[in-house]
Design a protein around this motif. Structure first.
Motif, PDB file in Angstrom:
ATOM      1  N   MET A  93       3.422   6.715  -8.572  1.00  0.00           N
ATOM      2  CA  MET A  93       4.800   6.329  -8.862  1.00  0.00           C
ATOM      3  C   MET A  93       4.996   6.490 -10.368  1.00  0.00           C
ATOM      4  N   THR A  94       6.016   7.260 -10.740  1.00  0.00           N
ATOM      5  CA  THR A  94       6.359   7.464 -12.138  1.00  0.00           C
ATOM      6  C   THR A  94       7.768   6.933 -12.346  1.00  0.00           C
TER       7      THR A  94
ATOM      8  N   GLY B  76       6.284   4.767 -17.345  1.00  0.00           N
ATOM      9  CA  GLY B  76       4.861   4.851 -17.080  1.00  0.00           C
ATOM     10  C   GLY B  76       4.567   5.475 -15.745  1.00  0.00           C
ATOM     11  N   THR B  77       3.289   5.428 -15.403  1.00  0.00           N
ATOM     12  CA  THR B  77       2.798   5.980 -14.146  1.00  0.00           C
ATOM     13  C   THR B  77       1.801   5.002 -13.554  1.00  0.00           C
ATOM     14  N   GLN B  78       1.892   4.817 -12.241  1.00  0.00           N
ATOM     15  CA  GLN B  78       0.934   3.968 -11.524  1.00  0.00           C
ATOM     16  C   GLN B  78       0.387   4.772 -10.349  1.00  0.00           C
ATOM     17  N   THR B  79      -0.928   4.767 -10.213  1.00  0.00           N
ATOM     18  CA  THR B  79      -1.584   5.542  -9.164  1.00  0.00           C
ATOM     19  C   THR B  79      -2.501   4.638  -8.351  1.00  0.00           C
ATOM     20  N   ILE B  80      -2.450   4.775  -7.027  1.00  0.00           N
ATOM     21  CA  ILE B  80      -3.377   4.029  -6.171  1.00  0.00           C
ATOM     22  C   ILE B  80      -4.746   4.702  -6.285  1.00  0.00           C
TER      23      ILE B  80
ATOM     24  N   GLY C  16       2.848  11.852  -2.993  1.00  0.00           N
ATOM     25  CA  GLY C  16       1.609  11.637  -2.269  1.00  0.00           C
ATOM     26  C   GLY C  16       1.674  10.428  -1.356  1.00  0.00           C
ATOM     27  N   SER C  17       0.515  10.124  -0.790  1.00  0.00           N
ATOM     28  CA  SER C  17       0.388   8.940   0.064  1.00  0.00           C
ATOM     29  C   SER C  17      -1.065   8.497   0.044  1.00  0.00           C
TER      30      SER C  17
ATOM     31  N   SER D 126       0.799  -1.228   0.000  1.00  0.00           N
ATOM     32  CA  SER D 126       0.000   0.000   0.000  1.00  0.00           C
ATOM     33  C   SER D 126       0.830   1.275   0.000  1.00  0.00           C
ATOM     34  N   ASP D 127       2.157   1.155  -0.051  1.00  0.00           N
ATOM     35  CA  ASP D 127       3.026   2.326  -0.108  1.00  0.00           C
ATOM     36  C   ASP D 127       4.098   2.052  -1.162  1.00  0.00           C
ATOM     37  N   PHE D 128       4.103   2.855  -2.223  1.00  0.00           N
ATOM     38  CA  PHE D 128       5.050   2.637  -3.314  1.00  0.00           C
ATOM     39  C   PHE D 128       6.508   2.698  -2.859  1.00  0.00           C
ATOM     40  N   HIS D 129       6.784   3.376  -1.736  1.00  0.00           N
ATOM     41  CA  HIS D 129       8.157   3.416  -1.231  1.00  0.00           C
ATOM     42  C   HIS D 129       8.659   2.016  -0.877  1.00  0.00           C
TER      43      HIS D 129
END
Length: 191
Positions: free
Chosen positions: A91-92, A103-107, A84-85, A60-63
């Protein structure tokens, strides 16, 4: 007067028929690329010996994705930006490695510790939605990672037939990456 045939007529006629056959075959292949189903579903799962909350924290956290994502190891030098969070965390990435690409991925939705959905924008490669579902099983967690996409959505018109055919390979190609990622996630959560 009957037509006069020269020795070169027969090979020329055969060549014309062969070229005509190739043109018809190419037209059928291209038309098929527009007419065949373009939706793709890829899904893999794994049983993790950890509670859902522990696994959910890793997805649940791209980090945290660098520690288990199968693509992070393919190009450790990829340019990565996370902003963001929670919902709307983005994440790009950009990589010279074609297996990583850009690409880009968004929650887009979160239901801790049960599910998470992301939306991917992959430029000319199209768009997709990925989904994680965490299901408790005794003292373990079943993690299901899936992806749904329309191989023609967001793709330039002339590339759509090729992408449609490419969709038939998605399960075997992306599925192995999902299996690697899930195994990495399991190792991390259990370690």
């Amino acid at each position: 007067m009957p037509p006069i045939h020269t020795p070169g007529d027969r090979p020329m006629n055969l060549l014309k028929k062969f070229v005509g056959f190739l043109v018809v075959l190419i037209a059928l292949v291209v038309a098929g690329g527009y007419l065949l189903p373009s939706t793709v579903h890829v899904e893999r799962d794994i049983l993790v010996d950890a509670p859902p909350e522990q696994v959910y924290a890793l997805i649940s956290d791209f980090h945290a994705w660098d520690d288990w994502s199968p693509w992070a190891k393919l190009d450790p030098n990829a340019e990565m930006t996370i902003s963001g969070s929670g919902v709307d965390q983005t994440m790009t990435w950009a990589s010279e490695n074609p297996q990583v690409g850009k690409g880009t991925q968004t929650i887009v939705t979160m239901d801790a510790p049960k599910s998470l959905q992301t939306h991917l924008e992959l430029g000319d490669m199209g768009k997709a939605d990925a989904h994680f579902t965490l299901q408790p099983e005794a003292d373990q967690t079943r993690v299901v990672w899936s992806l749904d996409t329309d191989m023609r959505e967001g793709v330039p018109t002339l590339k759509q037939p090729i992408n449609t055919y490419f969709g038939f390979l998605m399960d075997s190609m992306l599925g192995s990456d999902y299996e690697t990622g899930l195994q990495n996630l399991k190792d991390l959560a259990e370690g």
